[in-house]
Design an enzyme around this catalytic site. Structure first.
Site, mmCIF file in Angstrom:
data_model
loop_
_atom_site.group_PDB
_atom_site.id
_atom_site.type_symbol
_atom_site.label_atom_id
_atom_site.label_comp_id
_atom_site.label_asym_id
_atom_site.label_seq_id
_atom_site.Cartn_x
_atom_site.Cartn_y
_atom_site.Cartn_z
ATOM 1 N N LEU A 51 0.854 -1.190 0.000
ATOM 2 C CA LEU A 51 0.000 0.000 0.000
ATOM 3 C C LEU A 51 0.887 1.236 0.000
ATOM 4 O O LEU A 51 1.946 1.248 0.635
ATOM 5 C CB LEU A 51 -0.904 0.028 1.239
ATOM 6 C CG LEU A 51 -1.956 -1.079 1.387
ATOM 7 C CD1 LEU A 51 -2.677 -0.938 2.729
ATOM 8 C CD2 LEU A 51 -2.954 -1.056 0.243
ATOM 9 N N ASP A 52 0.434 2.279 -0.669
ATOM 10 C CA ASP A 52 1.144 3.552 -0.642
ATOM 11 C C ASP A 52 1.181 4.113 0.776
ATOM 12 O O ASP A 52 0.329 3.792 1.618
ATOM 13 C CB ASP A 52 0.432 4.586 -1.525
ATOM 14 C CG ASP A 52 0.516 4.274 -2.999
ATOM 15 O OD1 ASP A 52 1.353 3.441 -3.382
ATOM 16 O OD2 ASP A 52 -0.266 4.864 -3.761
ATOM 17 N N LYS A 53 2.129 4.995 1.011
ATOM 18 C CA LYS A 53 2.222 5.684 2.308
ATOM 19 C C LYS A 53 0.920 6.394 2.644
ATOM 20 O O LYS A 53 0.453 6.386 3.785
ATOM 21 C CB LYS A 53 3.375 6.690 2.273
ATOM 22 C CG LYS A 53 3.589 7.447 3.573
ATOM 23 C CD LYS A 53 4.789 8.392 3.455
ATOM 24 C CE LYS A 53 5.014 9.149 4.755
ATOM 25 N NZ LYS A 53 6.196 10.058 4.666
ATOM 26 N N THR A 55 -2.078 5.584 1.868
ATOM 27 C CA THR A 55 -3.227 4.687 1.992
ATOM 28 C C THR A 55 -3.222 3.941 3.322
ATOM 29 O O THR A 55 -2.201 3.398 3.744
ATOM 30 C CB THR A 55 -3.224 3.661 0.840
ATOM 31 O OG1 THR A 55 -3.085 4.350 -0.401
ATOM 32 C CG2 THR A 55 -4.516 2.855 0.821
#
Length: 228
Positions: A51-53, A55
């Site tokens: 997951l992105d930072k 998210t």
């Protein structure tokens, strides 16, 4: 050390709820989620997706190399259904359907959606007008490209609230949340929901009421691919 929320534990994997703002990998000396999880749960763990930072939400970590290999196969075959929630401040070009196109590199690490479909990123979605200048999205990515959902919503004219990389309105957090996972593991259906981290505007009364209606997103009849 930051404490991670354990959603579920299985003999083969952990399901964690990642907080918004935490890096997935260790960067600049700050421990990322994977290393934090290894320390907190005192076991070797293998990432199988990320997951992105920006998210928050559900993340799987395998307990063995064998389980990691099996998960990678499930993900590559599209057999893990992922559902995300997002909030945007602008009305989208269409209220539901399919977002499809090739992902092209743009400036400064960003991406953009092309009109071509040679190897397209594919996202199905529904949106709900919840209150003035706030719309909730239920997103089901069918591919797993970098920044896919963030770029998809920008392409609709509804960038994610707090996602200033993609022209989202400034906010105290990025309003993209990995809400649910649904898959079959060794013949047994597995379903998980991340209710923690639904804070800020996710917790506003009208928004929370709409989210409660989406408590089992795997039962929601998304349109067939190719029907849009």
């Amino acid at each position: 050390m930051q404490t991670l929320v354990l959603v579920a534990e299985h003999p083969d994997f952990l399901v964690l709820n990642k907080p918004c703002g935490l890096n997935f990998h260790t960067e600049d000396g700050a421990l990322g989620l994977v290393e934090l999880a290894k320390l907190q749960f005192a076991m070797p763990l293998w990432p199988v997706h990320r997951l992105d930072k920006l998210t928050s939400g559900l993340l799987l970590l395998a307990k063995t190399k064998q389980a990691a290999s099996e998960f990678q196969e499930l993900f590559s075959q599209g057999q893990v259904d992922k559902y995300y929630l997002a909030i945007a401040s602008a009305k989208p070009k269409k209220k539901q359907g399919l977002i499809k196109g090739d992902m092209l590199k743009a400036r400064n690490g960003s991406w953009k959606l092309a009109k071509t479909s040679n190897k397209p990123a594919i996202t199905q979605f529904f949106s709900y007008a919840v209150q003035a200048k706030r719309r909730l999205f239920l997103l089901k990515p069918r591919t797993g490209r970098t920044h896919q959902l963030r770029v998809a919503l920008k392409s609709l004219g509804s960038p994610i609230l707090g996602d200033q990389r993609y022209a989202g309105e400034a906010a105290e957090r990025g309003y993209l949340h990995a809400y649910a996972l649904h898959f079959v593991w060794h013949g047994e259906p597995q379903s998980f929901i991340a209710e923690e981290n639904l804070d800020g505007e996710f917790a506003a009364t009208a928004m929370a009421e709409q989210i409660r209606l989406l408590a089992k997103p795997w039962d929601i009849p998304f349109p067939r691919l190719g029907a849009n």
